[in-house]
Design an enzyme around this catalytic site. Structure first.
Site, PDB file in Angstrom:
ATOM      1  N   GLU A  57       0.905  -1.312   0.046  1.00 44.30           N
ATOM      2  CA  GLU A  57      -0.256   0.296   0.154  1.00 44.30           C
ATOM      3  C   GLU A  57       0.618   1.359  -0.549  1.00 44.30           C
ATOM      4  O   GLU A  57       0.162   2.181   0.305  1.00 44.30           O
ATOM      5  CB  GLU A  57      -0.805  -0.111   1.544  1.00 44.30           C
ATOM      6  CG  GLU A  57      -1.399  -1.192   1.564  1.00 44.30           C
ATOM      7  CD  GLU A  57      -3.218  -1.213   2.304  1.00 44.30           C
ATOM      8  OE1 GLU A  57      -3.785  -1.463   1.974  1.00 44.30           O
ATOM      9  OE2 GLU A  57      -2.038  -1.283   3.462  1.00 44.30           O
TER      10      GLU A  57
HETATM   11  C1  ACM Z   1      -1.736  -5.165   4.281  1.00 43.37           C
HETATM   12  O1  ACM Z   1      -3.048  -5.597   5.123  1.00 43.37           O
HETATM   13  N1  ACM Z   1      -2.195  -4.081   4.544  1.00 43.37           N
HETATM   14  C2  ACM Z   1      -0.844  -5.678   4.221  1.00 43.37           C
END
Ligand code: ACM
Length: 525
Positions: free
Chosen positions: A335
């Site tokens: 992310e």
């Molecule tokens: C995640 O759940 N951001 C790896």
């Protein structure tokens, strides 16, 4: 099949129990024991071994490690049984009436973690190739005994083990869970407690998510403000916390003694606000950010084109590698929405090299497959199958942690008190009913190192809250990691799981009493 004889026996037990308060009267059929994870093979011989105050635990030779495993078993059984089991060394099989742990298996089929447990009416004989196998056999012995053996106060016997032979070895070498100690901090005792719970279900990895936007949780001596400032808060504005290196080392050792490897994660280049708030020079504009206590993701990034960023990462990795006996360091990589892809790729490439230079292998979330994977880098599939497939195409192995099936922070259903549901609702059956080797057609069993069930802690900050999300689903993930998929079946599993309700109660675990599981009366209430 239940024979007339065993029906009569069962009936006699019921009558005796009612009329005479005859304790512990139960049929002795090893194949009916509710073991989780389910062993690969169980052959019952229909009798029982009695643990008595004459029973001791013998280990072969003078090995410190075997003595420790023997003592672990004694420490688990003595408080409730008060049988005073002692641990003794021997060079040959002990006299009848005892438990014997040895490394005499010499049996390639059992591998590094398998064991063979042979119980007769005269003895309990546990053999393995390696100490880990003995440790897992010890967990099986605990589960064959009545649930109340898990109590820490004296309980009434008798303490019988059904006779027969169990041969058992895991399907996957990596059977893990992850604890996010960044969103909410969990102290040393909570983590130790979790390690004990993992070990009981034969899991062998604890991935600790040690840094995120909301907090930095591991002391780095060369960058002290990471914890002095970046460790000061958590989601919701609580006081946060961090592990000193001494505390962390204590956790690593505690885990090692239970055959659990701790894999530390420092998430980067995103999920880094706690670091960015602690050191202004890590920001592209040279200004420290504010500490953050919300639950948004994807807004922070290290400044990937400043050299100081790499000096910082090298220092962190060096200190962390020195604290880590395990082979992997996790570098996050998920992310990173605030990092341009043209910056992300060279960053992840360079950081992989830094981990390798410090003698470790890289583990990272599936986005890392967008970069060039170094030899031995493992891709942790959580969100995008296409990333994991890209990883396999580059020759990498995959760790299966699909959010839709294996995230412990996903709510059970729309009425769940804790948790989130951005990936899915995961009821206990859904958490159990999938096969890592069958989820993504392009990812085969030989590409997979194992399974991990992560607990993100945005909504849980206390042990009991975390347990409500972890249990009983963790037992299913343990079984997916250990038991061959062809031996797994929800309708059969849920009955075994139901009997673990009592065990979990005895161990003070705050689990979710799913309506899909035929718990006994006490659990349902
Ligand atoms: C995640 O759940 N951001 C790896």
């Amino acid at each position: 099949m239940t024979s007339t004889k065993s029906k009569n026996f069962a009936l006699a037990c019921i009558v005796l129990t009612a009329v005479l308060s005859q304790p512990g009267c139960k049929p002795t059929d090893l194949s009916k024991e509710n073991l989780i994870p389910k062993p690969v093979s169980v052959t019952a011989t229909g009798s029982s071994f009695d643990l008595t105050d004459q029973t001791d635990i013998y280990v072969q030779g003078e090995s410190e490690e075997l003595l420790r495993i023997g003592q672990y078993l004694a420490d688990k059984l003595n408080p409730s049984t008060e049988l005073g089991l002692e641990v003794k060394t021997t060079t040959e099989a002990p006299a009848t009436g005892n438990i014997f742990l040895s490394l005499a298996a010499n049996d390639a089929e059992l591998g590094n973690e398998g064991y063979e447990l042979t119980i007769t009416d005269k003895s309990v004989n546990l053999v393995a190739n390696k100490p880990a196998g003995l440790f897992y056999g010890v967990q099986t012995i605990r589960q064959i005994l009545p649930a109340k053996v898990e109590m820490t106060t004296k309980q009434k016997g008798p303490w019988k083990l059904a006779t027969g032979t169990i041969r058992d070895t895991p399907a996957y070498g990596y059977r893990g869970s992850m604890l996010d100690v960044a969103r909410h901090f969990f102290g040393v005792d909570d983590v130790k407690n979790f390690i004990d719970q993992l070990a009981y279900y034969k899991m062998n990895v604890l991935h600790l998510h040690l840094s995120d936007d909301q907090g930095w949780r591991i002391e780095i001596k060369s960058w002290p403000n990471l914890t002095a400032h970046g460790g000061k808060t958590e989601v919701g504005g609580g006081e946060g916390g961090f592990y000193t290196q001494e505390q962390y080392t204590e956790l690593v050792k505690y885990a090692q003694d239970r055959f659990v490897t701790i894999i530390p994660e420092i998430d980067m280049p995103g999920h880094t606000n706690a670091a960015l708030a602690s050191y202004p020079e890590l920001n592209c504009d040279g200004k420290a950010t504010e500490l953050y206590t919300g639950i948004e993701v994807g807004f922070s990034t290290l400044c990937t084109n400043k050299e100081v960023t790499y000096q910082f990462i090298d220092d962190v990795i060096r200190e962390l590698a020195a604290l880590t006996p395990g082979e992997y360091l996790h570098i996050g990589g998920d992310e990173s929405h605030a990092t341009k892809i043209e910056d992300y790729i060279p960053f992840m490439n360079r950081v992989q090299d830094m981990v390798i230079a410090h003698g470790k292998k890289v583990l990272a979330w599936d986005e890392i497959a967008l970069a060039t994977l170094k030899p031995n880098t493992v891709v942790q599939y959580w969100a995008k199958a296409e990333n994991a497939i890209k990883g396999v195409a580059q020759g990498a192995k995959v760790l299966m942690a699909p959010a839709k099936s294996a995230y412990l922070d996903m709510q059970y259903d729309s009425t769940s008190t804790y948790g989130l549901h951005w990936a899915a609702y995961i009821e206990v059956d859904k958490g159990y009913n999938w096969d890592p080797a069958n989820l993504v057609p392009e990812i085969k069993k030989e590409n997979i190192i194992g399974i991990e069930a992560p607990l993100w802690s945005e909504t849980v900050g206390a042990r009991q809250e975390a347990e409500y999300l972890i249990f009983p689903r963790l037992l299913g993930y343990a079984e997916i990691g250990w038991t061959p998929s062809e031996l797994r079946n929800w309708d059969e599993y849920k009955v075994r799981l139901a009997s673990h309700g009592e065990r979990m109660r005895m161990m003070n675990i705050n689990f979710y009493p799913s309506k899909l599981v035929p718990w006994d009366g006490q659990t349902k209430k």
